[in-house]
Design a protein around this motif. Structure first.
Motif, PDB file in Angstrom:
ATOM      1  N   GLN A   1       0.837  -1.202   0.000  1.00 28.04           N
ATOM      2  CA  GLN A   1       0.000   0.000   0.000  1.00 28.04           C
ATOM      3  C   GLN A   1       0.871   1.251   0.000  1.00 28.04           C
ATOM      4  O   GLN A   1       1.890   1.320   0.653  1.00 28.04           O
ATOM      5  CB  GLN A   1      -0.905   0.013   1.225  1.00 28.04           C
ATOM      6  CG  GLN A   1      -1.835   1.206   1.230  1.00 28.04           C
ATOM      7  CD  GLN A   1      -2.771   1.180   2.430  1.00 28.04           C
ATOM      8  OE1 GLN A   1      -2.827   0.206   3.147  1.00 28.04           O
ATOM      9  NE2 GLN A   1      -3.485   2.267   2.628  1.00 28.04           N
TER      10      GLN A   1
ATOM     11  N   ILE B   1       1.748   4.945   1.046  1.00 29.03           N
ATOM     12  CA  ILE B   1       1.520   5.843   2.173  1.00 29.03           C
ATOM     13  C   ILE B   1       1.243   7.220   1.596  1.00 29.03           C
ATOM     14  O   ILE B   1       2.071   7.793   0.912  1.00 29.03           O
ATOM     15  CB  ILE B   1       2.750   5.891   3.108  1.00 29.03           C
ATOM     16  CG1 ILE B   1       3.126   4.486   3.575  1.00 29.03           C
ATOM     17  CG2 ILE B   1       2.502   6.826   4.272  1.00 29.03           C
ATOM     18  CD1 ILE B   1       2.050   3.778   4.347  1.00 29.03           C
ATOM     19  N   GLN B   2       0.012   7.771   1.886  1.00 30.46           N
ATOM     20  CA  GLN B   2      -0.411   8.993   1.214  1.00 30.46           C
ATOM     21  C   GLN B   2      -0.516  10.208   2.120  1.00 30.46           C
ATOM     22  O   GLN B   2      -0.441  11.333   1.650  1.00 30.46           O
ATOM     23  CB  GLN B   2      -1.765   8.761   0.543  1.00 30.46           C
ATOM     24  CG  GLN B   2      -1.703   7.701  -0.520  1.00 30.46           C
ATOM     25  CD  GLN B   2      -3.061   7.440  -1.137  1.00 30.46           C
ATOM     26  OE1 GLN B   2      -4.065   7.935  -0.687  1.00 30.46           O
ATOM     27  NE2 GLN B   2      -3.080   6.655  -2.187  1.00 30.46           N
ATOM     28  N   THR B   3      -0.711  10.023   3.398  1.00 30.72           N
ATOM     29  CA  THR B   3      -0.925  11.175   4.264  1.00 30.72           C
ATOM     30  C   THR B   3       0.170  11.264   5.321  1.00 30.72           C
ATOM     31  O   THR B   3       0.803  10.260   5.649  1.00 30.72           O
ATOM     32  CB  THR B   3      -2.285  11.082   4.988  1.00 30.72           C
ATOM     33  OG1 THR B   3      -2.250   9.984   5.900  1.00 30.72           O
ATOM     34  CG2 THR B   3      -3.427  10.921   3.998  1.00 30.72           C
TER      35      THR B   3
ATOM     36  N   GLN C   1      -0.293  11.529   8.443  1.00 32.16           N
ATOM     37  CA  GLN C   1      -0.706  10.700   9.573  1.00 32.16           C
ATOM     38  C   GLN C   1      -0.319   9.241   9.321  1.00 32.16           C
ATOM     39  O   GLN C   1       0.157   8.556  10.220  1.00 32.16           O
ATOM     40  CB  GLN C   1      -2.205  10.832   9.783  1.00 32.16           C
ATOM     41  CG  GLN C   1      -2.670  10.195  11.085  1.00 32.16           C
ATOM     42  CD  GLN C   1      -4.133  10.463  11.345  1.00 32.16           C
ATOM     43  OE1 GLN C   1      -4.908  10.714  10.428  1.00 32.16           O
ATOM     44  NE2 GLN C   1      -4.515  10.415  12.606  1.00 32.16           N
ATOM     45  N   GLN C   2      -0.500   8.748   8.094  1.00 28.27           N
ATOM     46  CA  GLN C   2      -0.080   7.387   7.768  1.00 28.27           C
ATOM     47  C   GLN C   2       1.434   7.254   7.904  1.00 28.27           C
ATOM     48  O   GLN C   2       1.929   6.242   8.390  1.00 28.27           O
ATOM     49  CB  GLN C   2      -0.513   7.025   6.343  1.00 28.27           C
ATOM     50  CG  GLN C   2      -1.991   6.818   6.186  1.00 28.27           C
ATOM     51  CD  GLN C   2      -2.378   6.567   4.730  1.00 28.27           C
ATOM     52  OE1 GLN C   2      -1.662   6.937   3.804  1.00 28.27           O
ATOM     53  NE2 GLN C   2      -3.519   5.936   4.543  1.00 28.27           N
ATOM     54  N   GLN C   3       2.151   8.265   7.502  1.00 29.09           N
ATOM     55  CA  GLN C   3       3.607   8.256   7.618  1.00 29.09           C
ATOM     56  C   GLN C   3       4.031   8.169   9.088  1.00 29.09           C
ATOM     57  O   GLN C   3       4.950   7.434   9.434  1.00 29.09           O
ATOM     58  CB  GLN C   3       4.183   9.523   6.976  1.00 29.09           C
ATOM     59  CG  GLN C   3       5.671   9.520   6.836  1.00 29.09           C
ATOM     60  CD  GLN C   3       6.143   8.596   5.722  1.00 29.09           C
ATOM     61  OE1 GLN C   3       5.438   8.380   4.757  1.00 29.09           O
ATOM     62  NE2 GLN C   3       7.328   8.068   5.861  1.00 29.09           N
TER      63      GLN C   3
ATOM     64  N   TYR D   1       2.288   6.865  11.631  1.00 33.88           N
ATOM     65  CA  TYR D   1       2.014   5.536  12.162  1.00 33.88           C
ATOM     66  C   TYR D   1       2.970   4.497  11.588  1.00 33.88           C
ATOM     67  O   TYR D   1       3.348   3.548  12.270  1.00 33.88           O
ATOM     68  CB  TYR D   1       0.561   5.138  11.896  1.00 33.88           C
ATOM     69  CG  TYR D   1      -0.413   5.896  12.759  1.00 33.88           C
ATOM     70  CD1 TYR D   1      -0.308   5.878  14.145  1.00 33.88           C
ATOM     71  CD2 TYR D   1      -1.423   6.648  12.194  1.00 33.88           C
ATOM     72  CE1 TYR D   1      -1.190   6.583  14.942  1.00 33.88           C
ATOM     73  CE2 TYR D   1      -2.306   7.351  12.977  1.00 33.88           C
ATOM     74  CZ  TYR D   1      -2.188   7.314  14.363  1.00 33.88           C
ATOM     75  OH  TYR D   1      -3.065   8.010  15.139  1.00 33.88           O
ATOM     76  N   LEU D   2       3.363   4.670  10.347  1.00 34.44           N
ATOM     77  CA  LEU D   2       4.311   3.739   9.748  1.00 34.44           C
ATOM     78  C   LEU D   2       5.621   3.736  10.520  1.00 34.44           C
ATOM     79  O   LEU D   2       6.174   2.684  10.823  1.00 34.44           O
ATOM     80  CB  LEU D   2       4.558   4.115   8.277  1.00 34.44           C
ATOM     81  CG  LEU D   2       5.600   3.268   7.549  1.00 34.44           C
ATOM     82  CD1 LEU D   2       5.109   1.841   7.418  1.00 34.44           C
ATOM     83  CD2 LEU D   2       5.905   3.855   6.197  1.00 34.44           C
TER      84      LEU D   2
END
Length: 159
Positions: free
Chosen positions: A3, A5-7, A9-11, A13-14
Motif C-alpha cells: 500500500q 503511504i499517502q498522508t 498521519q499514515q507516515q 504511524y508507519l
C-alpha cells in the motif's frame, strides 16, 4: 508493504509500527463482532431518553453582546443601512438584526467579541489548544472578519 503511504498521519504511524512484526487481516462484518457490535444494535429496543448528544462545534453564549453591538457600533449600523438601501456588497445579509457575511456572523473591526471567540476556540479546556489551522477552521465556520489569521497569530503564536 504494497500500500502507498499517502498522508502525513499514515507516515507517522508507519514510523511507529516498523519495528514490529505483524500482519493485518481483514475480517468481514459478521466475523468481526468486537468492531461491529454497535452497528448491530436493534434500534427498536432503544428508548429515546437513553440517547446522549455530543456537541463538537462551539456554542457561543454571546448572542446578547452581538445583538447589542449590531445596534450600537457605527461600523455595523452603516452596513445595516447600506443593506436597507441595497448598496451593500452581496455577501452581506441580515437575520434577526444580526449582520452576516456569507452566512457567518460579522463582528465590527474593533469588537472585543473577536478576542472572546478566539479564546473560546483555542484556549479553553474544551478547545484543547488545537493549533492555528484547527482553531481558524472552527472559528471561521461561525464568524468572519478581515485578517482573522493575523489576529490569531498576534494573540497566541507570539505568546
Amino acid at each position: 508493504m504494497a500500500q502507498v503511504i499517502q498522508t502525513p498521519q499514515q507516515q507517522q504511524y508507519l514510523c511507529k509500527l516498523l519495528g514490529y512484526n505483524y500482519t493485518i487481516v481483514y475480517k468481514a462484518g459478521k466475523d468481526n463482532q468486537a468492531a461491529d457490535a454497535l452497528s448491530r444494535i436493534d434500534a427498536s429496543t432503544l428508548v429515546p431518553s437513553s440517547f446522549h448528544l455530543a456537541v463538537s462545534n462551539p456554542i457561543f453564549n454571546i448572542s446578547s453582546d452581538i445583538q447589542w453591538e449590531n445596534t450600537t457600533n457605527p461600523e455595523l449600523i452603516a452596513l445595516h443601512e447600506q443593506l436597507r438601501q441595497g448598496i451593500a456588497a452581496p455577501e452581506f445579509t441580515t437575520l434577526n438584526g444580526l449582520l452576516f457575511h456569507k452566512n457567518r456572523l460579522f463582528p465590527s473591526s474593533d469588537s472585543p467579541l473577536r478576542n472572546i471567540v478566539l479564546h473560546e476556540c483555542h484556549s479553553t479546556p474544551q478547545a484543547g489548544h488545537p493549533g492555528i489551522l484547527r482553531t481558524i477552521k472552527k472559528l471561521s465556520g461561525s464568524f468572519y472578519w478581515l485578517k482573522m489569521w493575523m489576529m490569531f497569530i498576534n494573540l497566541f503564536a507570539t505568546a
